[in-house]
Design a protein around this motif. Sequence first.
Motif, PDB file in Angstrom:
ATOM      1  N   ASP A  24       0.839  -1.207   0.000  1.00 22.92           N
ATOM      2  CA  ASP A  24       0.000   0.000   0.000  1.00 22.92           C
ATOM      3  C   ASP A  24       0.866   1.246   0.000  1.00 22.92           C
ATOM      4  OD1 ASP A  24      -0.840   0.329   3.587  1.00 22.92           O
ATOM      5  OD2 ASP A  24       1.059   0.038   2.547  1.00 22.92           O
ATOM      6  N   GLY A  73      -4.908   8.137  -4.225  1.00 19.76           N
ATOM      7  CA  GLY A  73      -5.477   9.348  -3.654  1.00 19.76           C
ATOM      8  C   GLY A  73      -6.472   9.066  -2.540  1.00 19.76           C
ATOM      9  N   LYS A  74      -7.172  10.115  -2.140  1.00 24.83           N
ATOM     10  CA  LYS A  74      -8.100  10.017  -1.009  1.00 24.83           C
ATOM     11  C   LYS A  74      -9.185   8.988  -1.288  1.00 24.83           C
ATOM     12  CE  LYS A  74      -8.751  13.077   2.382  1.00 24.83           C
ATOM     13  NZ  LYS A  74      -7.501  12.997   3.107  1.00 24.83           N
ATOM     14  N   ARG A  75      -9.499   8.228  -0.234  1.00 22.19           N
ATOM     15  CA  ARG A  75     -10.484   7.149  -0.370  1.00 22.19           C
ATOM     16  C   ARG A  75     -11.646   7.437   0.565  1.00 22.19           C
ATOM     17  NH1 ARG A  75      -5.178   4.334  -0.467  1.00 22.19           N
ATOM     18  NH2 ARG A  75      -5.209   4.140   1.803  1.00 22.19           N
TER      19      ARG A  75
END
Lengths: 291, 266
Positions: free
Chosen positions: B55, B68-70
């Motif tokens: 990751d 990016g943002k999850r």
Amino acid sequence: MNKQMTAAQVVAQLKDGMTIGIGGWGPRRKPMALVREILRSDVKDLTVVSYGGADVGMLCAAGKVKKVVFAFVSLDFIPLEPYFRQARQSGAIEVMEIDEGMMLLGLRAASWGLPFIPTEVGLGTDIITKNPGIKVIDSPYDDKEWVAMPALKLDVSLLHVDRADVRGVCQIAGPDHYMDDWFARAAAKTFVSCDELVATEYFHDPAQARLVHWERSMTTGVIPIPGGAHPTSCSPLYGFDVPHFKAYAASAKEESGICGYFDKFLGASEQEYQKNVGGLDAIRAIELPTY
Amino acid sequence: MTAAIEYTLAELCIVAASKAFADEGEVLGTGIGVIPRLAASLAMKTTNPDLMMTDSEAWMLSEPNPLGKRPADFVPATESWMGFSRIFDNVWSGRRHAMLGPTQIDKYGQSNTSALGGTYDKPKSMMLGARGFPGNSISHPNSFFVPEHNTRVFMDGECDFVSSIGYNPARLPKGHRLEDIDIRLVITDLCVMDFGGPEHQIRLVSLHPGITAEQVQASTGYPVYIPDEVPTTAAPTRAQLDIIAALDPHHQRAQQIKDNPAGNRA
């Protein structure tokens, strides 16, 4: 045994010319409060061993560094640490530039009392042509040549952890302890700042004890400093401070340089520093990074 | 008659780069940078489900994370711990394939990620540093991704600082053969290359749509071996584009190549 001490007491034990290892990695979990205390002192001519970030950058900018042992000096999202870059490009510092894995081997060799650990890492590159201190040797067991990565013996290691007790049991509960255990073992003295001081009984739960990566004999001093990794992260407690790092990097382009940054933020103590960066609550609210 | 699929150059490069991981089996696929990471992720979702991946922090994943943002309720498919101290156990086992983007790549396939110009004691421009390049290059197969193919990257002469071992007889370590060094694909904004020419010369493998061999040679500071027949880099399929879009919901791939051109520049 009570190993609790202050940052000032740590720095009082440092001498010019020492070799200092600093744990963490880039913008992640570095003992920045302890570094700041060095910045307030007269200590100089240091050899710094680090998976470097602003720890190396600030110490170089402050003129305290003779030599850097590094594989990179980076703030991750700002790939090139600006003050290390300036120091490197001005010829102001000596370097031992090595592979990230070679640094791990050097710390292990120092920890295990070995003069070197053999590896093929570095062969065929300028690591071995530019580092006269790194020898290439034959093997008693095969016909190849091998890099003899020398032990990186440290006078002092500086680390930051989540929690510790006064006996020097140190917990890193975040996703990665990086090479901090090897920094602890490779040093004659290891000083560990912690976000939280806990009672020894805290570790009687095996789930907590499992997250302790070196035994207390490797810890010389424990310095409770909540928020002490700022502006680096201390996951899962707080992330790294992106606006602060951007301001820090921008200062390198200003004529006032690091002095401008220090005047604005450093302060005469960690208390003043934390006030200058918005306080402990603000530090604890910093979002964790997404990779 | 189906309409031609529209795709960007970045998407073409992601698909081309994913081929580096296709036949590798159960190795750790490490793509540093948006396009290499998406390439490895695409391979893991399609051609090589046995590929391993982290990751980018401290965990191995059974499924690649999107970039990016999850969403707050996103649960990563965690598989095992893989902190930075353990990574070298994998690197030195050889069970890895990394795709990286160095600053210079010379005719031997040696790369530079460190000091540029000046002298080593006082470089004109200090870049990243050796990082993990020395270890990667001697331990396992590596590929390169170069977003701007030009003669500053593919430079004449030897790298200012050699960060990674290549096919250079003068630096070959005792007991090693040039064949032991394993540089796979070199994907750029113009073409796909490898070092499979005569005596490990850099070789043109495919040209991106609308690009000529002459353009590639003019952008390379040393001779490129050009086979008689050079195929065109394959266009992404709809299925591949859908997977890429799901892996990159914030369109970071649109910021990787200057002006984010269309895939076909004919």
